[in-house]
Scaffold this motif. Sequence first.
Motif, PDB file in Angstrom:
ATOM      1  N   LYS A  68       0.837  -1.210   0.000  1.00 19.00           N
ATOM      2  CA  LYS A  68       0.000   0.000   0.000  1.00 19.00           C
ATOM      3  C   LYS A  68       0.873   1.261   0.000  1.00 19.00           C
ATOM      4  N   LEU A  69       1.989   1.197   0.746  1.00 21.93           N
ATOM      5  CA  LEU A  69       2.879   2.352   0.847  1.00 21.93           C
ATOM      6  C   LEU A  69       3.812   2.479  -0.350  1.00 21.93           C
ATOM      7  N   GLY A  70       3.715   1.535  -1.266  1.00 19.93           N
ATOM      8  CA  GLY A  70       4.540   1.608  -2.457  1.00 19.93           C
ATOM      9  C   GLY A  70       5.982   1.210  -2.238  1.00 19.93           C
ATOM     10  N   LEU A  71       6.259   0.459  -1.174  1.00 25.05           N
ATOM     11  CA  LEU A  71       7.631   0.019  -0.932  1.00 25.05           C
ATOM     12  C   LEU A  71       8.019  -1.058  -1.941  1.00 25.05           C
ATOM     13  N   ARG A  72       9.256  -1.053  -2.333  1.00 21.17           N
ATOM     14  CA  ARG A  72       9.728  -2.002  -3.322  1.00 21.17           C
ATOM     15  C   ARG A  72      11.085  -2.582  -2.896  1.00 21.17           C
ATOM     16  N   VAL A  73      11.327  -3.794  -3.344  1.00 22.14           N
ATOM     17  CA  VAL A  73      12.638  -4.424  -3.168  1.00 22.14           C
ATOM     18  C   VAL A  73      13.119  -4.823  -4.553  1.00 22.14           C
ATOM     19  N   SER A  74      14.270  -4.318  -4.951  1.00 22.74           N
ATOM     20  CA  SER A  74      14.780  -4.581  -6.296  1.00 22.74           C
ATOM     21  C   SER A  74      15.392  -5.979  -6.380  1.00 22.74           C
ATOM     22  N   ASP A  75      15.523  -6.455  -7.627  1.00 20.35           N
ATOM     23  CA  ASP A  75      16.158  -7.750  -7.838  1.00 20.35           C
ATOM     24  C   ASP A  75      17.600  -7.718  -7.361  1.00 20.35           C
ATOM     25  N   GLU A  76      18.249  -6.557  -7.491  1.00 17.49           N
ATOM     26  CA  GLU A  76      19.634  -6.427  -7.038  1.00 17.49           C
ATOM     27  C   GLU A  76      19.736  -6.593  -5.518  1.00 17.49           C
ATOM     28  N   GLU A  77      18.774  -6.033  -4.786  1.00 18.73           N
ATOM     29  CA  GLU A  77      18.771  -6.185  -3.317  1.00 18.73           C
ATOM     30  C   GLU A  77      18.599  -7.647  -2.924  1.00 18.73           C
ATOM     31  N   VAL A  78      17.697  -8.342  -3.637  1.00 17.37           N
ATOM     32  CA  VAL A  78      17.479  -9.762  -3.346  1.00 17.37           C
ATOM     33  C   VAL A  78      18.745 -10.554  -3.610  1.00 17.37           C
ATOM     34  N   ALA A  79      19.345 -10.318  -4.773  1.00 19.46           N
ATOM     35  CA  ALA A  79      20.560 -11.052  -5.132  1.00 19.46           C
ATOM     36  C   ALA A  79      21.675 -10.784  -4.133  1.00 19.46           C
ATOM     37  N   ASP A  80      21.824  -9.524  -3.735  1.00 21.14           N
ATOM     38  CA  ASP A  80      22.879  -9.168  -2.791  1.00 21.14           C
ATOM     39  C   ASP A  80      22.677  -9.855  -1.445  1.00 21.14           C
ATOM     40  N   SER A  81      21.413  -9.917  -0.986  1.00 22.25           N
ATOM     41  CA  SER A  81      21.138 -10.557   0.307  1.00 22.25           C
ATOM     42  C   SER A  81      21.433 -12.048   0.268  1.00 22.25           C
ATOM     43  N   ILE A  82      21.173 -12.677  -0.887  1.00 26.47           N
ATOM     44  CA  ILE A  82      21.374 -14.129  -0.992  1.00 26.47           C
ATOM     45  C   ILE A  82      22.860 -14.472  -1.072  1.00 26.47           C
ATOM     46  N   VAL A  83      23.619 -13.725  -1.860  1.00 27.36           N
ATOM     47  CA  VAL A  83      25.040 -14.062  -1.993  1.00 27.36           C
ATOM     48  C   VAL A  83      25.796 -13.828  -0.697  1.00 27.36           C
ATOM     49  N   PRO A 110      15.118 -22.000  -7.259  1.00 32.96           N
ATOM     50  CA  PRO A 110      15.692 -20.681  -6.978  1.00 32.96           C
ATOM     51  C   PRO A 110      14.657 -19.569  -7.082  1.00 32.96           C
ATOM     52  N   GLU A 111      13.719 -19.700  -8.053  1.00 31.04           N
ATOM     53  CA  GLU A 111      12.696 -18.663  -8.224  1.00 31.04           C
ATOM     54  C   GLU A 111      11.792 -18.571  -6.999  1.00 31.04           C
ATOM     55  N   GLU A 112      11.432 -19.737  -6.438  1.00 34.02           N
ATOM     56  CA  GLU A 112      10.567 -19.745  -5.252  1.00 34.02           C
ATOM     57  C   GLU A 112      11.295 -19.142  -4.052  1.00 34.02           C
ATOM     58  N   PHE A 113      12.543 -19.553  -3.866  1.00 33.57           N
ATOM     59  CA  PHE A 113      13.294 -19.034  -2.722  1.00 33.57           C
ATOM     60  C   PHE A 113      13.521 -17.533  -2.850  1.00 33.57           C
ATOM     61  N   GLU A 114      13.822 -17.081  -4.065  1.00 37.08           N
ATOM     62  CA  GLU A 114      14.082 -15.658  -4.269  1.00 37.08           C
ATOM     63  C   GLU A 114      12.824 -14.824  -4.063  1.00 37.08           C
ATOM     64  N   ALA A 115      11.659 -15.386  -4.416  1.00 38.06           N
ATOM     65  CA  ALA A 115      10.400 -14.690  -4.141  1.00 38.06           C
ATOM     66  C   ALA A 115      10.163 -14.593  -2.640  1.00 38.06           C
ATOM     67  N   ASP A 116      10.454 -15.673  -1.947  1.00 34.61           N
ATOM     68  CA  ASP A 116      10.326 -15.666  -0.485  1.00 34.61           C
ATOM     69  C   ASP A 116      11.269 -14.652   0.139  1.00 34.61           C
ATOM     70  N   GLN A 117      12.505 -14.626  -0.372  1.00 30.34           N
ATOM     71  CA  GLN A 117      13.498 -13.698   0.165  1.00 30.34           C
ATOM     72  C   GLN A 117      13.081 -12.254  -0.096  1.00 30.34           C
ATOM     73  N   LYS A 118      12.474 -12.016  -1.231  1.00 32.97           N
ATOM     74  CA  LYS A 118      12.018 -10.668  -1.571  1.00 32.97           C
ATOM     75  C   LYS A 118      10.960 -10.200  -0.582  1.00 32.97           C
ATOM     76  N   ASN A 119      10.022 -11.092  -0.232  1.00 30.09           N
ATOM     77  CA  ASN A 119       9.000 -10.753   0.759  1.00 30.09           C
ATOM     78  C   ASN A 119       9.619 -10.487   2.126  1.00 30.09           C
ATOM     79  N   ALA A 120      10.636 -11.278   2.491  1.00 28.61           N
ATOM     80  CA  ALA A 120      11.304 -11.077   3.785  1.00 28.61           C
ATOM     81  C   ALA A 120      11.958  -9.700   3.843  1.00 28.61           C
ATOM     82  N   LEU A 121      12.635  -9.323   2.753  1.00 27.17           N
ATOM     83  CA  LEU A 121      13.292  -8.011   2.717  1.00 27.17           C
ATOM     84  C   LEU A 121      12.276  -6.874   2.731  1.00 27.17           C
ATOM     85  N   LEU A 122      11.146  -7.084   2.072  1.00 27.12           N
ATOM     86  CA  LEU A 122      10.091  -6.071   2.067  1.00 27.12           C
ATOM     87  C   LEU A 122       9.531  -5.877   3.476  1.00 27.12           C
TER      88      LEU A 122
END
Length: 626
Positions: A99-114, A141-153
């Motif tokens: 609702k607040l328009g917060l976003r997590v970029s693919d780069e943030e997800v990749a950086d958190s995983i590596v 990897p797609e499922e885990f990265e989606a999960d990680q994206k939600n965690a970062l959000l």
Amino acid sequence: MRKHAGSWMIKIILFAIVIVFSFWGVGSFRSRQASKVATVNDEIIGVTEYQRAYNNLIEQYRRQFGSSLNDGMLEMLRIKQQTLEQLINRTILLQEAKKLGLRVSDEEVADSIVRLPVFQSNGTFDNRRYRALLSQIHLTPEEFEADQKNALLSEKLSRIITGAAKVSAVEAREWYDWRDTTVNVDYVLFRPNDYTDITPSAEAVADYFEAQKENYKTDPLVKARYVVFDPDAYKKQVSVTEDEIADYYDTHIDEFKNEKKVEARHILIKVDPNADQATDQEAKARAEAVAQKARSGEDFAKLAEAFSEGPTKSQGGYLGKFTQAQMVKPFADKAFSMAAGEISDPVKTQFGWHVIKVESVEPAATQTLEQARAQIVKTLTDTKAKTLAYDNAEQFYENTFGKEDLVKNAKTFDLVVLETGAFSRRGPEALGRDREAFAKIAFGLGVDEISDIQEIGGRYYLIQTTETIAARIPELETVNARVTADLKKKMQSDKALESATAMAVEIEGGKAFADSAAGRNLTVNQTGLFKRDASIPGIGSDPAFTQAAFALTPDNATGTEPIEGHAGVYLLHLAERKAPPSDGFDNEKEKISDLLLRQKQQTVLQDWMTARRAESQVTVEKGYTE
């Protein structure tokens, strides 16, 4: 998914993933219920998601408590309720973030995983290891990265919500003063057991039993039959290939790394963390004198027995072998910088001054594949045997629809149907450590109902309750001795409270605490100074006593309300109240501020979540509780 649900390999991998990601895991139990657990503002929380979170939470507690985690603890921890609360709160958090328009970029997800250590080899992200670990827990990897994206959000919104929390220097000082203030209390104790001339009459015992008879009910009992699938029985069917051994070694390399270890002795000269400089230096000088004796050739172990003030004194100061993380930092930093045979200068920790002697040093090392082979073969064999046991249990279960089928199928599978006698919620004695877990399942079944597959103590069970025996109130004659003892104990406690109340009334009337105690031939004891969170000298832990002691002030030094503590009934008088040293706050300020800030942030987040929950439409399906 069912086929591999019982695999311990999955649980081992899950231990690593769970550190990173709190809500996603792989379940090990099957469900016949609907596909929906709850709905949050029209968004569905599914059964699969619930199962993953449920098992994930159990694995976290298992990692924390190890073998001490049992069914009783799980019930006390309210795992089901915790799981549902976490999923609902997470859903609301993600909805609000969007609702607040917060976003997590693919780069943030990749950086958190590596950056995650579990996916690294020699400190660098290993894509092969990453994919292998995810494959073993059936995640792409797609499922885990989606999960990680939600965690970062979720984390991003949480930081925004808690960002306004601040702790002032005044708040930190007030908390320091409250925490570190000490009191010294005079007290008298009225012990119930001192009132030995109390004998309950038969009429009083009968009346007490009538009023309390629900407390004397017999335990409910059940009888059950069961079949068990023991993984040990399937090990002969298991084979392990060289490729499997090599793959396990590559993807679990951390298991085969041995940290550097030091074997040492120490001599501790104790000093209070809040001691003044003169006292501290006097203790240091004593430690230096002992160190000099050791360096001059005197036997270190005998010096420890003579001079050490630590718990290892009687063992000659021997600490055994330890890793750096197992000791407090100043001690560990020094010990791990020393060579075998070296004796240190005095080292200061919160316990006092230490003199350390290093006996031996075991360097860090990584086992080779050949060195680890036997361990890997055992792990893979155990894992495969467990999976085979589960597969057979599931096949058996799918063909069992009633008690006749249970017996018939057991013959087909060459299994014995075992039967228990009547047992309480403590479980049948024949099952040893697994008895309570077995009983919990059996008591949850109706007569002739067969459980689904249950894992207890590493084995798989199908349990059928065959008879229930209801609890009942016994005749007084059968429990007379117990009722009489309980009534006598109550009468003794009542008498102690009555005596303490009489003394309190006398004090309220103006008589001095010591004089009133002397007139009753009571001994006035003194605790010595103690803090709110410390054990009370001569008494131990007694929250009621502590609360009453810190409620006393110089203006109201004598407590006129009897305190019912663990040992009996107390009356208290304040001998001394001492504020903590001002200079101590400077050393503690940063730590206290950090602690209070975390508490404030947690409160802010909880308040925010409570408000959002009140605004949300949350429905929970039948069979699930919040």
